[in-house]
Design an enzyme around this catalytic site. Structure first.
Site, PDB file in Angstrom:
ATOM      1  N   LYS A 119       4.402  -0.040   8.351  1.00 36.68           N
ATOM      2  CA  LYS A 119       4.190   1.267   7.720  1.00 36.68           C
ATOM      3  C   LYS A 119       5.351   2.201   8.031  1.00 36.68           C
ATOM      4  O   LYS A 119       5.618   2.509   9.199  1.00 36.68           O
ATOM      5  CB  LYS A 119       2.867   1.850   8.222  1.00 36.68           C
ATOM      6  CG  LYS A 119       2.624   3.276   7.779  1.00 36.68           C
ATOM      7  CD  LYS A 119       1.200   3.710   8.024  1.00 36.68           C
ATOM      8  CE  LYS A 119       0.308   3.253   6.900  1.00 36.68           C
ATOM      9  NZ  LYS A 119      -1.019   3.823   6.889  1.00 36.68           N
ATOM     10  N   ASP A 173      -8.974  11.387   8.792  1.00 34.08           N
ATOM     11  CA  ASP A 173      -8.775  10.933   7.415  1.00 34.08           C
ATOM     12  C   ASP A 173      -9.614   9.676   7.160  1.00 34.08           C
ATOM     13  O   ASP A 173      -9.097   8.656   6.740  1.00 34.08           O
ATOM     14  CB  ASP A 173      -7.288  10.673   7.168  1.00 34.08           C
ATOM     15  CG  ASP A 173      -6.954  10.660   5.669  1.00 34.08           C
ATOM     16  OD1 ASP A 173      -7.790  11.116   4.873  1.00 34.08           O
ATOM     17  OD2 ASP A 173      -5.871  10.177   5.310  1.00 34.08           O
ATOM     18  N   GLY A 233       0.240   5.225   1.172  1.00 32.90           N
ATOM     19  CA  GLY A 233      -0.718   6.189   1.717  1.00 32.90           C
ATOM     20  C   GLY A 233      -0.057   7.516   1.973  1.00 32.90           C
ATOM     21  O   GLY A 233       1.146   7.677   1.759  1.00 32.90           O
ATOM     22  N   VAL A 265       3.468   1.041   2.849  1.00 32.10           N
ATOM     23  CA  VAL A 265       3.192  -0.088   3.720  1.00 32.10           C
ATOM     24  C   VAL A 265       3.733  -1.364   3.085  1.00 32.10           C
ATOM     25  O   VAL A 265       3.572  -1.578   1.881  1.00 32.10           O
ATOM     26  CB  VAL A 265       1.668  -0.247   3.945  1.00 32.10           C
ATOM     27  CG1 VAL A 265       1.406  -1.301   5.002  1.00 32.10           C
ATOM     28  CG2 VAL A 265       1.038   1.065   4.347  1.00 32.10           C
ATOM     29  N   PHE A 284       0.540   8.844   4.691  1.00 30.44           N
ATOM     30  CA  PHE A 284       1.464   8.816   5.820  1.00 30.44           C
ATOM     31  C   PHE A 284       2.734   8.041   5.491  1.00 30.44           C
ATOM     32  O   PHE A 284       3.710   8.142   6.206  1.00 30.44           O
ATOM     33  CB  PHE A 284       0.792   8.195   7.035  1.00 30.44           C
ATOM     34  CG  PHE A 284      -0.232   9.093   7.649  1.00 30.44           C
ATOM     35  CD1 PHE A 284       0.156  10.218   8.356  1.00 30.44           C
ATOM     36  CD2 PHE A 284      -1.582   8.830   7.513  1.00 30.44           C
ATOM     37  CE1 PHE A 284      -0.775  11.055   8.924  1.00 30.44           C
ATOM     38  CE2 PHE A 284      -2.520   9.671   8.085  1.00 30.44           C
ATOM     39  CZ  PHE A 284      -2.125  10.779   8.784  1.00 30.44           C
ATOM     40  N   GLY A 285       2.675   7.232   4.439  1.00 27.89           N
ATOM     41  CA  GLY A 285       3.876   6.487   4.082  1.00 27.89           C
ATOM     42  C   GLY A 285       3.528   5.166   3.439  1.00 27.89           C
ATOM     43  O   GLY A 285       2.355   4.788   3.331  1.00 27.89           O
ATOM     44  N   GLY A 343       0.820  -1.199   0.000  1.00 26.93           N
ATOM     45  CA  GLY A 343       0.000   0.000   0.000  1.00 26.93           C
ATOM     46  C   GLY A 343       0.852   1.247   0.000  1.00 26.93           C
ATOM     47  O   GLY A 343       2.034   1.214   0.344  1.00 26.93           O
TER      48      GLY A 343
END
Ligand SMILES: *[C@@H]1O[C@H](CO)[C@@H](O)[C@H](O)[C@H]1NC(C)=O
Ligand SMILES: *[C@@H]1O[C@H](CO)[C@@H](O)[C@H](O)[C@H]1NC(C)=O
Ligand SMILES: *[C@@H]1O[C@H](CO)[C@@H](O)[C@H](O)[C@H]1NC(C)=O
Ligand SMILES: *[C@@H]1O[C@H](CO)[C@@H](O)[C@H](O)[C@H]1NC(C)=O
Ligand SMILES: *[C@@H]1O[C@H](CO)[C@@H](O)[C@H](O)[C@H]1NC(C)=O
Ligand SMILES: *[C@@H]1O[C@H](CO)[C@@H](O)[C@H](O)[C@H]1NC(C)=O
Ligand SMILES: *[C@@H]1O[C@H](CO)[C@@H](O)[C@H](O)[C@H]1NC(C)=O
Ligand SMILES: *[C@@H]1O[C@H](CO)[C@@H](O)[C@H](O)[C@H]1NC(C)=O
Ligand SMILES: *[C@@H]1O[C@H](CO)[C@@H](O)[C@H](O)[C@H]1NC(C)=O
Length: 799
Positions: A512, A626, A493, A498, A495-496, A491
Site C-alpha cells: 500500500k 474508517d 483506497g 494497493v 489512504f492510497g 485496490g
C-alpha cells in the site's frame, strides 16, 4: 498557604510517614542551611508538582536519600525522579551545607562529602537552592538535569548532557550513552541515535535530528517522564492531570523476555500470554532448578553429558538463546549439516535453526544464556542432552500455530453458472444450501468449539499478541521488484493505492503506497511499529514498510478473497422489496458467492473482536476511524480480517472528515465526526453498527435511501428498528438474496442478536453505545441484550 499545609498534613498522615508537619519552601537561602533530615523541610516547586528533600528509604526509615519526587500527584505519588546518594543513605546526623567558598555539600556524620558531582561545578552565583517547575534543582550554575539518575523529565531548555547514562533504581540495568540498554556487559536493545531530550509534548529528540513520539504525542495537560525501570525496560509514562490517570505511552522493549538478565543461565523466560509485561522463568526439559544459585533463577542439567559421550537433541519450538560471544552464526545447506556442526564441537550446548530454507544455523557454545520463548523468533532451538535423558520437549506449536488461523472449511454454495439468475436457480441454490446447512451447522459448532480451544491455547501461548520483533524495513527497489514496478493494482483506497506483489521469499503481499502522510520519518516509524505490534486473527498482518525518497509504503499480508462489500452488495441498483434480486455479473470480478447466515455471523463476531482488541487490549488505544465493508477483507474460508487500522493517526481529523465525505463513506461515520465533537472509540462502534445492519440486510444503508424511499429524513437504522421491533417484521430487513434460506429455528437467534446489537451501536449519543468489548459479548450471546432504544434521527442531508 495554610490550606496547603493542611493538605500536605493530610497526605503525610495518610502515608504513615513521620506525622510531624513538614515545612515547605520555594527556595532555600543561606540561612536555611545546614539542612538536616530531621528538620522535615521540603523544597517545593512553584507549581506544586515536585518536591525535593531528604526522603526516608523504604527499608529503614532512619536512613535518608536526598531526592526529588512527584509531590501531590496521585498517579505518581512520591515517585522519585532523581536522587544523589541512593547507594549510601545517610543517617540523622548528616546535613546539606553550603561550605565556606559557597560550595554545596552533603556531609555524613563523619564529615565526608557524598555529593557525586565535582565541587568545582557547583560554584554558586547566588546562594539560593531552587526547584524549578520542571523538576530541575538549581544551585547557581549547577542543575540536577545535567545528572539524571533513572529518569529524564521534559524540559525545553536543558538538553541534559548527551552521553550521560541512566541507571535503574536497583542498579541492574543501564541506558548507556542514552543509546543502548545494557545488562552487565550485554546489550539487549539499542537505537541508532542517542536520545537528547524529552520534550513536554511527548516527543524525544535524538541525535541527527531523529525523533520518536509517544502515543499521546501533543496532548495537553500531561506530565511525562522517561524512566529506566527496575525490570530493565525503558518507558515513557504520561499522567493525565484531568482524568487523574497514569499510563505507559511508549516503551523500548516490546517483549519483556528479550530483556537480558530476567532469568539466569540455562533458563527459558516465558511471557504471560495476556500481559507481556509479566514474565517468568522455567527450566527446559532435561534441566532442573539449580538450588545452589540463590541470586537468580537458574537451571542445571539433570544428567550432565560427558565428553565424547552419546548425546541427542530435544527440539524446543520458538526458543532462542543468545549471549554474544557464545554464539556462532552459520549459513548451512540443511538441517543435518547444522546438527553435525554442533555434534563436532564438544562445547556446543545446542543450536538454533530456522525452517525457512535459508540455512540459518546458530551454534550455542559454552553457555545457554538469555533464553526466551517467543513465536517472533520463527526458529526452533535444539537442546543437547544426554542420550539417556527421558524428558520430552513440551515446547511445541510450530505446527499447531498454523492451525490457529481460521483453517476450517465451511462449504459455500457454488456460484450459479448462468449470469441470469432466475427464481428457479435461487430455489436450487437454496435447496443445496439447506443441505449444506445441516452439515454446515454441525461443522459450525465444530468450528466454534475448535475456535474456542485455539483461542484459549493462543491466549496461553500469547499468540494473539504474537510479536515479530518489529516490522521489516524494505527498500523502495525491493518493493518495486516485488510488485513488478507497481503493475498489478488490486485496490484504491483513501489512504492510497494497493498493489499485489511477491517477495523474494515467495510471500504474496499487498503493498500500500500511502498518500498525504504528515510527519517525519521518526513519527512514521513509531506509528508503523505500533501497527506491526498488533496481532490478531482478524487483523491483516503488517509485515514491513518503506520510508524512502518521500515514499511511505506499507507491506501487508495478501488476503485472497477481497473485501466484504463485493460479496454483500451484489447490485448497484437498489433492490425492491417484492421482486427477486437480479445479480449483476458485471459489477465485480469475484465469483458470486452468497454468504450464508452462519458466515455473516462469524464475520460480525470476528470484526467485533478485532476492534475490541484494538480498543481495549492494545497498549495504546487505536481507533480505526474508517470501519466499512471495504476495509473488511475475507481470507481463506471467509475469515474476516480488518485492514487499514492504525492509519488514522497518521492523518488529521479534518482530513479524515473531508476524505471520508469524498469517498461517500459518510454513512458509516458517527454523528460526532460531523459535529466536530471529540472522537472516542465509540465512533468505531457506530460504524460497526452500520456494517452489522448491512450484513443482515445486504444493502448499503445510503443506497436504499436514495432510490426507493422518498422521505428526506429517512434513516436506515430507524427504519430497521421500526420493522424489527414495532411492526415485528424482521424478515423485511433480511437480505433478499438469502432470505429464503432463513430458518427461524436455526437462524433467528443469530440474526436477532445481530440486529439488536446493531441498534445499540447506532445510538446517536456516544456514551449510550456499548464498548466494543461489550458488543463482542452481545454477539457471542454471553451477555443479555436488553431491548434497544430507537436510534434517533441523525442524518445530515446533502451538505
Ligand atoms: C486521583 O486518584 C487518586 C488515586 O488513584 C485518588 O485517591 C484521588 O481521589 C483521585 N482524585 C481525583 C480528583 O479524581
Ligand atoms: C554571576 O552573577 C553576576 C552578577 O549577577 C553576573 O554578572 C555573572 O555573569 C554571573 N556569572 C555566571 C557564571 O552566571
Ligand atoms: C540542545 O540541543 C540542540 C541540538 O543538539 C541544540 O541545537 C540546542 O542549542 C541545545 N540547547 C541547549 C539549551 O543546550
Ligand atoms: C553531544 O553529542 C555529539 C555527538 O556525539 C557531540 O558532538 C557533542 O559534543 C556532545 N555534546 C556534549 C555536551 O557532550
Ligand atoms: C549452580 O549455581 C551456582 C551458584 O551460582 C554455580 O556456582 C554453579 O556452577 C551452578 N551449577 C551449574 C551446574 O550450573
Ligand atoms: C545436506 O547437505 C549436505 C551437503 O550439501 C548433503 O551431503 C546431504 O545429503 C544433505 N542432507 C539432506 C538430508 O538433504
Ligand atoms: C536470538 O536472539 C538474539 C539476541 O537477542 C538475536 O540477535 C537473534 O536474532 C535471535 N534469533 C532469532 C532466530 O530470533
Ligand atoms: C513444560 O513443562 C514444564 C514442567 O512441567 C512446565 O513448567 C512448563 O511450563 C512447560 N512448558 C510449556 C511450554 O508448556
Ligand atoms: C479445506 O479445503 C482445502 C481445499 O479444498 C483442503 O486442502 C483442506 O484439507 C481442507 N481443510 C480441512 C480442515 O478440511
Amino acid at each position: 498557604m495554610s490550606l496547603l499545609l493542611l493538605f500536605s498534613f493530610f497526605f503525610t498522615l495518610l502515608l504513615n510517614t513521620p506525622p510531624s508537619l513538614s515545612q515547605q519552601a520555594r527556595s532555600f537561602t543561606i540561612s536555611d542551611f545546614p539542612w538536616r533530615p530531621t528538620q522535615n523541610k521540603l523544597l517545593v516547586s512553584e507549581n506544586n508538582v515536585f518536591a525535593a528533600g531528604f526522603k526516608p528509604t523504604t527499608s529503614s526509615p532512619k536512613r535518608y536519600v536526598f531526592s526529588i519526587w512527584y509531590h501531590n500527584i496521585p498517579g505518581n505519588y512520591q515517585t522519585v525522579v532523581w536522587s544523589t546518594n541512593k547507594n549510601s543513605p545517610v543517617t540523622d546526623g548528616s546535613s546539606l551545607v553550603i561550605g565556606d567558598n559557597g560550595v554545596l555539600r552533603l556531609i555524613d556524620s563523619s564529615g565526608r562529602n557524598l555529593l557525586p558531582w565535582s565541587s568545582t561545578e557547583i560554584k554558586p552565583n547566588s546562594t539560593s537552592l531552587t526547584l524549578e517547575d520542571s523538576g530541575n534543582l538549581v544551585y547557581g550554575d549547577w542543575q540536577s538535569f545535567k545528572y539524571p539518575t533513572d529518569t529524564i523529565l521534559p524540559n525545553p531548555t536543558v538538553n541534559g548532557s548527551n552521553g550521560t547514562t541512566l541507571q535503574s533504581k536497583n542498579g541492574k540495568f543501564m541506558f548507556v550513552d542514552r543509546k543502548s540498554l545494557v545488562f552487565g556487559s550485554s546489550s539487549y536493545w539499542s537505537t541508532d541515535n542517542a536520545f537528547i531530550m524529552l520534550e513536554p509534548t511527548g516527543m524525544v529528540t535524538k541525535e541527527t535530528g531523529a525523533t520518536l513520539v509517544s502515543s499521546d504525542f501533543g496532548e495537553q495537560n500531561k506530565l511525562r517522564r522517561l524512566t529506566l525501570d527496575d525490570d530493565g525496560n525503558l518507558r515513557i509514562y504520561s499522567f493525565d492531570r484531568v482524568a487523574n490517570e497514569s499510563s505507559v505511552v511508549w516503551l523500548a522493549v516490546q517483549e519483556m523476555c528479550t530483556v537480558h538478565g530476567a532469568c539466569g543461565d540455562n533458563t527459558i523466560c516465558m511471557d504471560d500470554g495476556s500481559n507481556s509485561d509479566i514474565s517468568y522463568c522455567i527450566c527446559p526439559p532435561g534441566f532442573k532448578r539449580n538450588s545452589s544459585d540463590r541470586e537468580s533463577y537458574s537451571c542445571e542439567m539433570k544428567t550432565p553429558w560427558k565428553n565424547h559421550g552419546k548425546t541427542k537433541f530435544l527440539r524446543l519450538d520458538y526458543v532462542n538463546f543468545s549471549g554474544g560471544s557464545d554464539q556462532t552464526d552459520l549459513i548451512v545447506e540443511n538441517f543435518s549439516v547444522c546438527q553435525s556442526r554442533c555434534l563436532a564441537n564438544q562445547n556446543c550446548k545446542g543450536f538454533g535453526f530456522k525452517y525457512d530454507g535459508k540455512g540459518y544455523c546458530v551454534l550455542q557454545i559454552d553457555r545457554l544464556a538469555f533464553g526466551y520463548w517467543s513465536p517472533g523468533t520463527e526458529a526452533a532451538f535444539f537442546l543437547r542432552v544426554d542420550d539417556s535423558e527421558t524428558d520430552e520437549s513440551n515446547f511445541t506449536g510450530m505446527t499447531s500455530l498454523l492451525e490457529t488461523t481460521c483453517d476450517v472449511n465451511i462449504s459455500l454454495p457454488e456460484p450459479p453458472d448462468e449470469s441470469n439468475t432466475t427464481v428457479r436457480n435461487i430455489v436450487i441454490v437454496c435447496t443445496l444450501f439447506a443441505a449444506e446447512l445441516i452439515s454446515g451447522v454441525v461443522f459450525f459448532w465444530g468450528f466454534l468449539k475448535k475456535y474456542i480451544k485455539y483461542r484459549d491455547m493462543a491466549r496461553t501461548f500469547g499468540l494473539e499478541f504474537l510479536p515479530a520483533g518489529g516490522p521489516k524495513r524494505f527498500t523502495y527497489a525491493e518493493l518495486k521488484a516485488a510488485t513488478s514496478d507497481f503493475s498489478n493494482p488490486i485496490g484504491r483506497g483513501g489512504f492510497g493505492d494497493v498493489y499485489k506483489g511477491e517477495l523474494t521469499d515467495h510471500r504474496v503481499v499487498a503493498v500500500k503506497c500511502l498518500k498525504k502522510v504528515t510527519g517525519g520519518d521518526g513519527e512514521f516509524w513509531a506509528e508503523v511499529t505500533i501497527i506491526a505490534r498488533m496481532h490478531h486473527l482478524n487483523l491483516v498482518r503488517l509485515w514491513g514498510f518503506c520510508a524512502e525518497k518521500g515514499q511511505r509504503i506499507l507491506v501487508y499480508e495478501y488476503v485472497p478473497n477481497g473485501s466484504l462489500d463485493k460479496y454483500l452488495f451484489h447490485s448497484s441498483q437498489a433492490p425492491s422489496l417484492d421482486k427477486q434480486v437480479e445479480i449483476d455479473p458485471r459489477s465485480t470480478d469475484v465469483p458470486k458467492t452468497i454468504l450464508d447466515w452462519n458466515i455473516r455471523y462469524r464475520i460480525a463476531l470476528g470484526v467485533a473482536r478485532a476492534i475490541a482488541y484494538l480498543h481495549e487490549e492494545c497498549l495504546e488505544w487505536v481507533l480505526h476511524c474508517d470501519i466499512k465493508p471495504e476495509n473488511i477483507l475475507l481470507g481463506d474460508d471467509f475469515c474476516p480480517k480488518i485492514s487499514d487500522f492504525g492509519l488514522a493517526k497518521l492523518r488529521k481529523k479534518e482530513d479524515m472528515v473531508s476524505m471520508s465525505m469524498l469517498r461517500g463513506t459518510r454513512g458509516y461515520m458517527a454523528p460526532e465526526w460531523l459535529k466536530m465533537d471529540p472522537i472516542t472509540p465509540k465512533a468505531d462502534v457506530y460504524s460497526f453498527g452500520m456494517v452489522l445492519l448491512e450484513l443482515v440486510s445486504g444493502v448499503r444503508s445510503f443506497d436504499m435511501q436514495g432510490s426507493f424511499i422518498e422521505s428526506e429524513d429517512w434513516y436506515f437504522p430507524r427504519w430497521a428498528f421500526d420493522k424489527a421491533f414495532k411492526e415485528m417484521k424482521v424478515e423485511d430487513i433480511l437480505d433478499q438474496q438469502i432470505k429464503h434460506c432463513f430458518d427461524n429455528r436455526l437462524h433467528f437467534d443469530l440474526v436477532d442478536r445481530m440486529v439488536k446489537t446493531a441498534m445499540w451501536c447506532l445510538q446517536d449519543r456516544p456514551e449510550v453505545r456499548p464498548s466494543m468489548g461489550k458488543v463482542a459479548k452481545m454477539l457471542e450471546g454471553t451477555v443479555e441484550i436488553i431491548e434497544p432504544k430507537k436510534p434517533t434521527i441523525f442524518y445530515l442531508t446533502d451538505e
